[in-house]
Design a protein around this motif. Structure first.
Motif, PDB file in Angstrom:
ATOM      1  N   LEU A 161       0.822  -1.209   0.000  1.00 50.51           N
ATOM      2  CA  LEU A 161       0.000   0.000   0.000  1.00 50.51           C
ATOM      3  C   LEU A 161       0.856   1.259   0.000  1.00 50.51           C
ATOM      4  CD1 LEU A 161      -2.910  -0.862   2.472  1.00 50.51           C
ATOM      5  CD2 LEU A 161      -2.916  -0.936  -0.029  1.00 50.51           C
ATOM      6  N   ALA A 162       1.976   1.229   0.714  1.00 47.14           N
ATOM      7  CA  ALA A 162       2.855   2.397   0.712  1.00 47.14           C
ATOM      8  C   ALA A 162       3.257   2.739  -0.717  1.00 47.14           C
ATOM      9  CB  ALA A 162       4.090   2.136   1.576  1.00 47.14           C
ATOM     10  N   ARG A 163       3.575   1.712  -1.491  1.00 48.79           N
ATOM     11  CA  ARG A 163       3.932   1.935  -2.897  1.00 48.79           C
ATOM     12  C   ARG A 163       2.727   2.456  -3.677  1.00 48.79           C
ATOM     13  NH1 ARG A 163       8.325   2.889  -4.090  1.00 48.79           N
ATOM     14  NH2 ARG A 163       9.392   0.935  -3.740  1.00 48.79           N
ATOM     15  N   LEU A 164       1.555   1.843  -3.477  1.00 48.97           N
ATOM     16  CA  LEU A 164       0.353   2.278  -4.189  1.00 48.97           C
ATOM     17  C   LEU A 164      -0.052   3.696  -3.815  1.00 48.97           C
ATOM     18  CD1 LEU A 164      -1.759  -1.010  -3.949  1.00 48.97           C
ATOM     19  CD2 LEU A 164      -0.808  -0.005  -6.038  1.00 48.97           C
ATOM     20  N   TYR A 165       0.241   4.100  -2.574  1.00 46.97           N
ATOM     21  CA  TYR A 165      -0.123   5.438  -2.110  1.00 46.97           C
ATOM     22  C   TYR A 165       0.921   6.491  -2.477  1.00 46.97           C
ATOM     23  CZ  TYR A 165      -3.644   3.017   0.793  1.00 46.97           C
ATOM     24  OH  TYR A 165      -4.693   2.252   1.259  1.00 46.97           O
ATOM     25  N   GLY A 166       1.973   6.093  -3.192  1.00 46.71           N
ATOM     26  CA  GLY A 166       2.905   7.077  -3.716  1.00 46.71           C
ATOM     27  C   GLY A 166       4.228   7.218  -3.005  1.00 46.71           C
ATOM     28  N   ALA A 167       4.551   6.347  -2.061  1.00 50.07           N
ATOM     29  CA  ALA A 167       5.839   6.445  -1.364  1.00 50.07           C
ATOM     30  C   ALA A 167       6.989   6.339  -2.360  1.00 50.07           C
ATOM     31  CB  ALA A 167       5.957   5.351  -0.306  1.00 50.07           C
ATOM     32  N   GLY A 168       8.067   7.078  -2.086  1.00 50.43           N
ATOM     33  CA  GLY A 168       9.215   7.057  -2.978  1.00 50.43           C
ATOM     34  C   GLY A 168      10.153   5.906  -2.693  1.00 50.43           C
ATOM     35  N   THR A 169      10.434   5.650  -1.411  1.00 46.71           N
ATOM     36  CA  THR A 169      11.318   4.562  -1.000  1.00 46.71           C
ATOM     37  C   THR A 169      10.635   3.780   0.104  1.00 46.71           C
ATOM     38  OG1 THR A 169      13.287   5.893  -1.495  1.00 46.71           O
ATOM     39  CG2 THR A 169      13.595   3.939  -0.109  1.00 46.71           C
ATOM     40  N   VAL A 170      10.564   2.469  -0.061  1.00 44.99           N
ATOM     41  CA  VAL A 170       9.951   1.589   0.946  1.00 44.99           C
ATOM     42  C   VAL A 170      11.000   0.578   1.386  1.00 44.99           C
ATOM     43  CG1 VAL A 170       8.114  -0.049   1.462  1.00 44.99           C
ATOM     44  CG2 VAL A 170       7.683   1.843  -0.131  1.00 44.99           C
ATOM     45  N   ILE A 171      11.269   0.543   2.691  1.00 40.97           N
ATOM     46  CA  ILE A 171      12.248  -0.382   3.261  1.00 40.97           C
ATOM     47  C   ILE A 171      11.545  -1.268   4.281  1.00 40.97           C
ATOM     48  CG2 ILE A 171      14.404  -0.616   4.551  1.00 40.97           C
ATOM     49  CD1 ILE A 171      15.174   2.167   3.535  1.00 40.97           C
ATOM     50  N   GLY A 172      11.738  -2.573   4.150  1.00 43.37           N
ATOM     51  CA  GLY A 172      11.135  -3.511   5.079  1.00 43.37           C
ATOM     52  C   GLY A 172      12.152  -4.056   6.060  1.00 43.37           C
ATOM     53  N   CYS A 173      11.756  -4.172   7.322  1.00 45.80           N
ATOM     54  CA  CYS A 173      12.581  -4.817   8.342  1.00 45.80           C
ATOM     55  C   CYS A 173      12.113  -6.263   8.486  1.00 45.80           C
ATOM     56  CB  CYS A 173      12.442  -4.102   9.683  1.00 45.80           C
ATOM     57  SG  CYS A 173      13.129  -2.435   9.711  1.00 45.80           S
ATOM     58  N   VAL A 174      13.023  -7.201   8.347  1.00 48.57           N
ATOM     59  CA  VAL A 174      12.683  -8.626   8.391  1.00 48.57           C
ATOM     60  C   VAL A 174      13.711  -9.363   9.247  1.00 48.57           C
ATOM     61  CG1 VAL A 174      11.563  -8.573   6.124  1.00 48.57           C
ATOM     62  CG2 VAL A 174      14.010  -9.067   6.285  1.00 48.57           C
ATOM     63  N   SER A 175      13.509 -10.680   9.406  1.00 41.72           N
ATOM     64  CA  SER A 175      14.407 -11.456  10.261  1.00 41.72           C
ATOM     65  C   SER A 175      15.153 -12.564   9.537  1.00 41.72           C
ATOM     66  CB  SER A 175      13.620 -12.061  11.430  1.00 41.72           C
ATOM     67  OG  SER A 175      12.554 -12.875  10.954  1.00 41.72           O
ATOM     68  N   THR A 176      14.812 -12.830   8.262  1.00 40.43           N
ATOM     69  CA  THR A 176      15.501 -13.885   7.513  1.00 40.43           C
ATOM     70  C   THR A 176      15.685 -13.465   6.054  1.00 40.43           C
ATOM     71  OG1 THR A 176      13.500 -15.047   6.756  1.00 40.43           O
ATOM     72  CG2 THR A 176      14.348 -15.640   8.950  1.00 40.43           C
ATOM     73  N   PRO A 177      16.661 -14.087   5.368  1.00 40.86           N
ATOM     74  CA  PRO A 177      16.841 -13.790   3.939  1.00 40.86           C
ATOM     75  C   PRO A 177      15.605 -14.141   3.115  1.00 40.86           C
ATOM     76  CG  PRO A 177      18.794 -14.878   4.821  1.00 40.86           C
ATOM     77  CD  PRO A 177      17.747 -14.954   5.882  1.00 40.86           C
ATOM     78  N   GLU A 178      14.914 -15.217   3.475  1.00 42.74           N
ATOM     79  CA  GLU A 178      13.721 -15.614   2.735  1.00 42.74           C
ATOM     80  C   GLU A 178      12.637 -14.558   2.839  1.00 42.74           C
ATOM     81  OE1 GLU A 178      16.277 -18.919   3.637  1.00 42.74           O
ATOM     82  OE2 GLU A 178      15.282 -17.509   5.011  1.00 42.74           O
ATOM     83  N   LYS A 179      12.470 -13.985   4.027  1.00 45.02           N
ATOM     84  CA  LYS A 179      11.478 -12.932   4.203  1.00 45.02           C
ATOM     85  C   LYS A 179      11.899 -11.665   3.464  1.00 45.02           C
ATOM     86  CE  LYS A 179       9.585 -14.610   8.589  1.00 45.02           C
ATOM     87  NZ  LYS A 179       9.355 -14.328  10.031  1.00 45.02           N
ATOM     88  N   ALA A 180      13.193 -11.410   3.399  1.00 44.17           N
ATOM     89  CA  ALA A 180      13.677 -10.260   2.646  1.00 44.17           C
ATOM     90  C   ALA A 180      13.318 -10.399   1.169  1.00 44.17           C
ATOM     91  CB  ALA A 180      15.187 -10.117   2.815  1.00 44.17           C
ATOM     92  N   ASP A 181      13.490 -11.603   0.622  1.00 46.60           N
ATOM     93  CA  ASP A 181      13.135 -11.841  -0.780  1.00 46.60           C
ATOM     94  C   ASP A 181      11.643 -11.625  -1.002  1.00 46.60           C
ATOM     95  OD1 ASP A 181      15.750 -12.482  -1.385  1.00 46.60           O
ATOM     96  OD2 ASP A 181      15.438 -14.661  -1.216  1.00 46.60           O
ATOM     97  N   LEU A 182      10.824 -12.101  -0.068  1.00 40.83           N
ATOM     98  CA  LEU A 182       9.378 -11.946  -0.190  1.00 40.83           C
ATOM     99  C   LEU A 182       8.985 -10.474  -0.180  1.00 40.83           C
ATOM    100  CD1 LEU A 182       6.448 -12.985  -0.165  1.00 40.83           C
ATOM    101  CD2 LEU A 182       6.630 -13.170   2.340  1.00 40.83           C
TER     102      LEU A 182
END
Length: 343
Positions: A161-182
Motif C-alpha cells: 500500500l505504501a507503494r500504491l499510495y505514492g511512497a518514494g522509498t519503501v524499506i522492510g525490516c525482516v528477520s531472515t533472507p527468505e522474508k527479505a526476498d518476499l
C-alpha cells in the motif's frame, strides 16, 4: 454448548484450552454467526502471555477479535433480511469459537467471491495498514517509509500500500533472507535484517544519509529506539503493536529538534466511523480483485490446534495471515461457499 479456545491463566501456548462453553445467544441488536474462519493476531499472543497488553484480560478469557461466518440467528430489532448472510464480524473478543455474537454495527457485508481468509486479512491487517498510512502517517508522494515486521500480516500489506499510495522509498525490516526476498518481491526497494547488529546503519546507507519520513512501528525495545533515530526532519512514527518483550520509552524532548511526531494506533476506535471503514474495506477488496494487492496466507489451523498457530506466529516461522477453522470445517477449503453475499 460449543467448542472454543480459552486460557485460564497467562503463559505460553500450552495454556490455551480447547473446551466446551455455553453458546452465546444474540442480545437485542445482535446477530449470531456460525464461524467459518477466525483470524489469529499478535494481539492474541500478547493477551495470552500477559504483562505487556495495554488492557486487562478477565479470566477465563475467550480469545479472538474477528471472524467470518453465516448469520444464523437474530436478536430483537435486527433486520430479518440479514439472516443467512455471509459476513465479517468484529466483536473484539470471543471469535476463537464455533459461534460468535456481535452487535449489528460490528457486522460487515462481504463482497462476492472474496475468500474468508482474504476477508479476515483485509479487515484487520489491511485496514490497520491503510489507516496508519493515510490517517496517522499521512504519506505524501515521494516520501520514504520504514515498515517493521514487514513479512508479517500488516507488514506485507503495508509495503504494497505504501507503494500504491505514492511512497518514494519503501524499506522492510525482516528477520531472515527468505522474508527479505518476499518483501522485495512485493515492491519494497530494500529489506534489512533487524535482528542483526548495525541494521540501522544499513538503512542510513540505503537512504544515502537522508532520514526516514515515516515508520510503522510494531517491534518495541531497541528496534523502536533505533527506528526513531532514523527519522528525517518532520518524521512520523505510528506505533501499532509490540512483537518483542521490551517496551519502548521516549523522552518527549527528543521530539523537538526534528519536529517529529509519534502516534498510537488501535483499530477499534476507528470502527466508530462506519462509513469510512466500509468504504476503505471495499477499496482494499477492489485492489485484490484487480491483482494490485496480494494477500499472503501464512497458514490454516484447526481451532483445536490454536496453540500450534500461536507457536508458529510467535516464533516468526510464518509470513502473512494465520487463520483458525472450526474442526468440523477443517478438511474443507476456506472459500466463500454457503451463505448469501449482500454485495
Amino acid at each position: 454448548m460449543m467448542n472454543a479456545i480459552r486460557f485460564h491463566t497467562n503463559g505460553g501456548p500450552e495454556v490455551l484450552v480447547y473446551e466446551q462453553v455455553n453458546r452465546p445467544e444474540p442480545a437485542p441488536g445482535e446477530v449470531l454467526v456460525k464461524t467459518r474462519a477466525t483470524g489469529v493476531n499478535f494481539a492474541d499472543i500478547l493477551r495470552r502471555k500477559g504483562g505487556v497488553y495495554p488492557v486487562p484480560s478477565v479470566m477465563p478469557y475467550l480469545l479472538g477479535g474477528e471472524a467470518v461466518g453465516i448469520i444464523e440467528a437474530l436478536g430483537t430489532g435486527v433486520d430479518p433480511a440479514m439472516l443467512g448472510e455471509r459476513v465479517l464480524v468484529f466483536p473484539g473478543q470471543g471469535s476463537y469459537a464455533e459461534w460468535v455474537a456481535a452487535p449489528v454495527d460490528r457486522v460487515y457485508p462481504l463482497p462476492m467471491g472474496l475468500p474468508d481468509s482474504t476477508a479476515l486479512a483485509l479487515f484487520v491487517q489491511g485496514l490497520t495498514a491503510s489507516l496508519i498510512l493515510k490517517r496517522h502517517l499521512r504519506i505524501a508522494k515521494g516520501e520514504s517509509v520504514l515498515v517493521q515486521a514487514a513479512a508479517g500480516g500488516v507488514g506485507l500489506i503495508a509495503v504494497q500500500l505504501a507503494r500504491l499510495y505514492g511512497a518514494g522509498t519503501v524499506i522492510g525490516c525482516v528477520s531472515t533472507p527468505e522474508k527479505a526476498d518476499l518483501v522485495r518481491s512485493l515492491g519494497a526497494d530494500a529489506a534489512v535484517n533487524y535482528t542483526a547488529e548495525g541494521w540501522d546503519e544499513d538503512v542510513r546507507n540505503i537512504m544515502a544519509g537522508r532520514g526516514i519520513d515515516a515508520v510503522l512501528d510494531s517491534a518495541g525495545g531497541e528496534v523502536s529506539r533505533k527506528s526513531f533515530g532514523l527519522l528525517a526532519t518532520f518524521g512520523r512514527v505510528a506505533v501499532f503493536g509490540q512483537t518483542g518483550n521490551e517496551r519502548w520509552s521516549l523522552d518527549t524532548q527528543a521530539l523537538c529538534p526534528p519536529c517529529a511526531s509519534v502516534s498510537g494506533f488501535w483499530l477499534k476506535p476507528h470502527l466508530a466511523d462506519r462509513g469510512t471503514i466500509v468504504s476503505e474495506f471495499h477499496a482494499l477488496a477492489e485492489l485484490v480483485v484487480q491483482q494490485r494487492l496480494r494477500i499472503k496466507l501464512g497458514g490454516v489451523f484447526r481451532l483445536s490446534d490454536a496453540a500450534a498457530a500461536h507457536r508458529a506466529l510467535e516464533s516468526r516461522e510464518t509470513s502473512g495471515k494465520l487463520v483458525l477453522v472450526p474442526d468440523a470445517l477443517a478438511d474443507q477449503a476456506v472459500t466463500p461457499t454457503g451463505g448469501r453475499n449482500k454485495v
